[in-house]
Design an enzyme around this catalytic site. Structure first.
Site: not given
Length: 270
Positions: A45, A75, A106
């Protein structure tokens, strides 16, 4: 090592444990992500705002792990809400990938409504295969409801601050009603959770570490969790959470630790 997975509302699978790379930058990025991949993580991530997508991509290439075995999330930066499609292409170029498995807004950025334009662009990017799944991050109930009310694609994931001292149970319950998975960032409470006396006592009873107890708590409550560490032993420790189960009393004791106070940033002011 077998990591459990959950099915998102678009039918795709997401590993329940991921490796977060917030604040891992510069020369630390490649070796740290390589260590995580060697430990067995298959879910990474990152975010444009972290400034480490290029290093994450390099580590993926050097690892030799086949792309189809990996789940990569990035993101959309708050400064790129008006150019979400182009921003995703920038991220893909930095990562050296032709698609990401999950692309998230985000932050909702309440001061303007560009999140709606961003969401439309992300829906298009999903249709084009640039992002297999799309979702949001740090969305409160109000902002999550807004996206659902658009009547288009329902977010696959809402990634939020969630740990023993800040449990957003109402938000997770609403998300579940909509078929949206809750993903916990800062799942260990930014290091505070493992020092809690209740959690250390539970860890002693199971002969595991406090961090493993907390991560197990997330998994057993159907959340995705993305712990972060740059310490190799802790990277391994955080993925070794499938050999034990918490009791109902354990879970109740951890649930009782909620203070309702976040440790990170308030989405209303970002």
């Amino acid at each position: 090592m077998s990591i459990p997975a959950l099915t998102m509302n678009d039918g795709r699978s997401i590993p329940q444990l991921g490796f977060g790379v917030w604040q891992i930058t510069g020369g630390k990025t490649v070796p740290t992500v390589l260590t995580a991949l060697e430990a067995g993580y298959r879910h990474i991530d990152t975010a444009a705002a972290y400034g480490n997508e290029r290093g994450v991509g390099q580590a993926i290439r050097e690892s030799g792990v086949p792309r189809d075995e990996l789940f990569v999330t990035t993101k959309l930066d708050t400064t790129d809400m008006g150019r979400a499609r182009a921003a995703l292409e920038d991220s893909l170029n930095a990562l050296g990938l032709d698609h990401v498995d999950l692309y998230l807004i985000h932050w909702p950025v309440p001061r303007h409504r560009r999140r709606f334009d961003a969401w439309a662009a992300m829906e298009q990017a999903q249709d084009e295969g640039l992002a297999r799944s799309i979702g949001v991050s740090n969305f409160t109930l109000r902002y999550l409801q807004e996206i659902v009310d658009l009547g288009g694609t329902v977010p696959a994931v809402n990634q939020i601050e969630y740990h023993p001292s800040y449990q957003q149970r109402t938000l997770q319950a609403f998300a579940a009603e909509q078929g949206i998975l809750t993903e916990a960032h800062s799942p260990l409470g930014m290091g505070a959770g493992p020092r809690d006396r209740t959690i250390t006592q539970i860890a002693q009873q199971h002969d595991v570490t406090p961090a493993q107890v907390i991560l197990r708590w997330h998994l057993e409550q159907s959340r995705v969790a993305i712990p972060k560490s740059v310490t190799p032993s802790r990277i391994v420790e955080n993925i070794t959470v499938t050999g034990f189960e918490l009791t109902a009393d354990d879970i109740a004791a951890i649930d009782a630790l909620d203070t309702g106070k976040y440790l990170g940033w308030d989405p209303e002011h970002v």
